[in-house]
Design a protein around this motif. Structure first.
Motif, mmCIF file in Angstrom:
data_model
loop_
_atom_site.group_PDB
_atom_site.id
_atom_site.type_symbol
_atom_site.label_atom_id
_atom_site.label_comp_id
_atom_site.label_asym_id
_atom_site.label_seq_id
_atom_site.Cartn_x
_atom_site.Cartn_y
_atom_site.Cartn_z
ATOM 1 N N MET A 117 0.838 -1.154 0.115
ATOM 2 C CA MET A 117 0.072 -0.269 -0.203
ATOM 3 C C MET A 117 0.975 1.257 -0.167
ATOM 4 S SD MET A 117 -2.929 1.090 2.650
ATOM 5 C CE MET A 117 -3.986 -0.273 2.611
ATOM 6 N N LYS A 118 0.311 2.131 -0.850
ATOM 7 C CA LYS A 118 1.109 3.225 -0.757
ATOM 8 C C LYS A 118 1.067 4.389 0.519
ATOM 9 C CE LYS A 118 -0.508 6.881 -3.428
ATOM 10 N NZ LYS A 118 -1.027 7.826 -4.474
ATOM 11 N N THR A 119 2.246 4.920 0.777
ATOM 12 C CA THR A 119 2.274 5.608 2.093
ATOM 13 C C THR A 119 2.395 7.110 1.432
ATOM 14 O OG1 THR A 119 3.151 4.119 3.515
ATOM 15 C CG2 THR A 119 3.500 6.451 4.004
ATOM 16 N N ILE A 120 1.421 7.993 2.051
ATOM 17 C CA ILE A 120 1.601 9.479 1.894
ATOM 18 C C ILE A 120 1.741 10.093 2.984
ATOM 19 C CG2 ILE A 120 0.263 11.398 1.076
ATOM 20 C CD1 ILE A 120 -1.372 9.741 -0.637
ATOM 21 N N GLU A 121 2.805 11.006 2.943
ATOM 22 C CA GLU A 121 3.433 11.698 4.514
ATOM 23 C C GLU A 121 3.086 13.292 4.064
ATOM 24 O OE1 GLU A 121 7.235 12.089 7.321
ATOM 25 O OE2 GLU A 121 7.571 11.375 5.200
ATOM 26 N N VAL A 122 2.225 13.444 5.091
ATOM 27 C CA VAL A 122 1.510 15.083 5.089
ATOM 28 C C VAL A 122 1.843 15.681 6.408
ATOM 29 C CG1 VAL A 122 -0.177 14.350 3.378
ATOM 30 C CG2 VAL A 122 -0.678 14.505 5.793
ATOM 31 N N VAL A 123 1.773 17.131 6.534
ATOM 32 C CA VAL A 123 1.660 17.901 7.850
ATOM 33 C C VAL A 123 0.238 18.480 7.805
ATOM 34 C CG1 VAL A 123 4.031 18.336 7.926
ATOM 35 C CG2 VAL A 123 2.828 19.614 6.358
ATOM 36 N N ALA A 124 -0.074 18.843 8.986
ATOM 37 C CA ALA A 124 -1.426 19.484 9.346
ATOM 38 C C ALA A 124 -0.958 20.568 10.554
ATOM 39 C CB ALA A 124 -2.376 18.488 10.025
ATOM 40 N N ALA A 125 -1.894 21.757 10.121
ATOM 41 C CA ALA A 125 -1.774 23.034 11.064
ATOM 42 C C ALA A 125 -3.139 22.902 12.042
ATOM 43 C CB ALA A 125 -1.538 24.175 10.532
ATOM 44 N N ILE A 126 -3.050 22.701 13.196
ATOM 45 C CA ILE A 126 -4.053 23.246 14.173
ATOM 46 C C ILE A 126 -3.845 24.533 14.608
ATOM 47 C CG2 ILE A 126 -5.079 22.630 16.324
ATOM 48 C CD1 ILE A 126 -3.331 19.918 14.457
ATOM 49 N N ILE A 127 -4.508 25.146 13.958
ATOM 50 C CA ILE A 127 -4.371 26.984 14.162
ATOM 51 C C ILE A 127 -5.322 27.281 15.197
ATOM 52 C CG2 ILE A 127 -4.478 29.021 13.092
ATOM 53 C CD1 ILE A 127 -3.589 27.883 10.313
ATOM 54 N N SER A 128 -5.026 27.934 16.086
ATOM 55 C CA SER A 128 -6.024 28.372 17.155
ATOM 56 C C SER A 128 -5.852 29.981 17.651
ATOM 57 C CB SER A 128 -5.611 27.744 18.615
ATOM 58 O OG SER A 128 -4.775 27.909 18.964
ATOM 59 N N LYS A 129 -7.004 30.472 17.845
ATOM 60 C CA LYS A 129 -7.092 31.877 18.036
ATOM 61 C C LYS A 129 -8.265 32.031 19.119
ATOM 62 C CE LYS A 129 -9.020 34.657 15.231
ATOM 63 N NZ LYS A 129 -9.435 35.473 14.038
ATOM 64 N N ASP A 130 -7.997 32.885 20.132
ATOM 65 C CA ASP A 130 -9.101 33.079 21.031
ATOM 66 C C ASP A 130 -9.981 31.912 21.419
ATOM 67 O OD1 ASP A 130 -8.391 35.654 20.742
ATOM 68 O OD2 ASP A 130 -9.865 36.070 19.194
ATOM 69 N N ASP A 131 -9.388 30.850 21.876
ATOM 70 C CA ASP A 131 -9.985 29.521 22.075
ATOM 71 C C ASP A 131 -10.748 28.989 21.120
ATOM 72 O OD1 ASP A 131 -8.920 29.374 24.956
ATOM 73 O OD2 ASP A 131 -10.445 30.680 25.602
ATOM 74 N N ARG A 132 -10.633 29.209 19.819
ATOM 75 C CA ARG A 132 -11.061 28.596 18.707
ATOM 76 C C ARG A 132 -10.361 27.985 17.782
ATOM 77 N NH1 ARG A 132 -16.485 29.864 18.026
ATOM 78 N NH2 ARG A 132 -17.284 31.523 19.312
ATOM 79 N N ILE A 133 -10.702 26.836 17.020
ATOM 80 C CA ILE A 133 -9.500 26.050 16.265
ATOM 81 C C ILE A 133 -10.243 26.376 14.809
ATOM 82 C CG2 ILE A 133 -8.680 23.733 15.671
ATOM 83 C CD1 ILE A 133 -9.058 23.394 18.933
ATOM 84 N N PHE A 134 -9.229 26.291 14.013
ATOM 85 C CA PHE A 134 -9.609 26.668 12.400
ATOM 86 C C PHE A 134 -9.815 25.270 11.739
ATOM 87 C CE2 PHE A 134 -8.426 27.968 8.232
ATOM 88 C CZ PHE A 134 -9.448 29.034 7.717
ATOM 89 N N ALA A 135 -10.884 25.365 11.051
ATOM 90 C CA ALA A 135 -11.228 23.960 10.159
ATOM 91 C C ALA A 135 -11.568 24.269 8.783
ATOM 92 C CB ALA A 135 -12.388 23.185 10.931
ATOM 93 N N THR A 136 -11.063 23.429 7.833
ATOM 94 C CA THR A 136 -11.518 23.772 6.367
ATOM 95 C C THR A 136 -12.125 22.656 5.844
ATOM 96 O OG1 THR A 136 -9.101 22.824 6.029
ATOM 97 C CG2 THR A 136 -9.442 25.224 5.994
ATOM 98 N N GLN A 137 -12.915 22.973 4.942
ATOM 99 C CA GLN A 137 -13.731 21.928 4.152
ATOM 100 C C GLN A 137 -13.172 21.846 2.673
ATOM 101 O OE1 GLN A 137 -17.988 23.311 3.199
ATOM 102 N NE2 GLN A 137 -18.541 21.140 3.443
ATOM 103 N N ARG A 138 -12.986 20.657 2.366
ATOM 104 C CA ARG A 138 -12.173 20.098 1.050
ATOM 105 C C ARG A 138 -13.387 20.414 -0.023
ATOM 106 N NH1 ARG A 138 -8.078 16.577 1.225
ATOM 107 N NH2 ARG A 138 -8.393 15.931 -0.790
ATOM 108 N N GLY A 139 -12.640 21.173 -0.979
ATOM 109 C CA GLY A 139 -13.605 21.552 -2.283
ATOM 110 C C GLY A 139 -13.314 20.514 -3.587
ATOM 111 N N TYR A 140 -12.830 19.445 -3.444
ATOM 112 C CA TYR A 140 -12.236 18.627 -4.490
ATOM 113 C C TYR A 140 -12.078 17.214 -4.071
ATOM 114 C CZ TYR A 140 -7.648 19.269 -2.069
ATOM 115 O OH TYR A 140 -6.940 19.080 -1.100
#
Length: 128
Positions: A1-24
């Motif tokens: 099985m192919k392995t993909i290595e990625v990074v992710a940012a858990i961005i926070s501000k004022d006790d909130r966390i930023f989430a994004t919705q995939r468009g593709y």
């Protein structure tokens, strides 16, 4: 099985966390933490800063390593290095995602997260 290595940012501000919705792609409309694939010769931190510039036209500070998630999707194995981050400036622009939200910890379950990202959600909730 192919392995993909990625990074992710858990961005926070004022006790909130930023989430994004995939468009593709196969996982269109699912929610995730912004980030992406590492390129040859990049450190995870370099890759994360580059990906956030590309996806959000934003500069981040990488504050702390959070975890590495290993997850088997049907067609590949994902290794995702996750970092707690903060914005250096307030402006963000969605260059690849169709939507974004700032969520409190209590609101994190209000969106449909990609399966690998659910592991990060549990870690974030434990830190309350």
């Amino acid at each position: 099985m192919k392995t993909i290595e990625v990074v992710a940012a858990i961005i926070s501000k004022d006790d909130r966390i930023f989430a994004t919705q995939r468009g593709y792609g196969e996982w269109k409309d699912w929610w995730e933490f912004p980030g992406g694939k590492m390129e040859q010769g990049e450190t995870p931190e370099e890759a994360l800063k580059r990906e956030i510039r590309e996806e959000l036209s934003a500069e981040i500070s990488i504050d702390q390593f959070l975890c590495t998630v290993d997850y088997d999707y049907p067609t590949f194995h994902l290794t995702m290095h996750c970092y707690l981050c903060s914005l250096q400036k307030e402006s963000l622009r969605l260059n690849e995602h169709e939507a974004a939200l700032w969520l409190t910890r209590d609101e994190l379950n209000n969106v449909k997260w990609l399966p690998a990202d659910l592991e990060i959600i549990e870690i974030i909730k434990e830190q309350q």
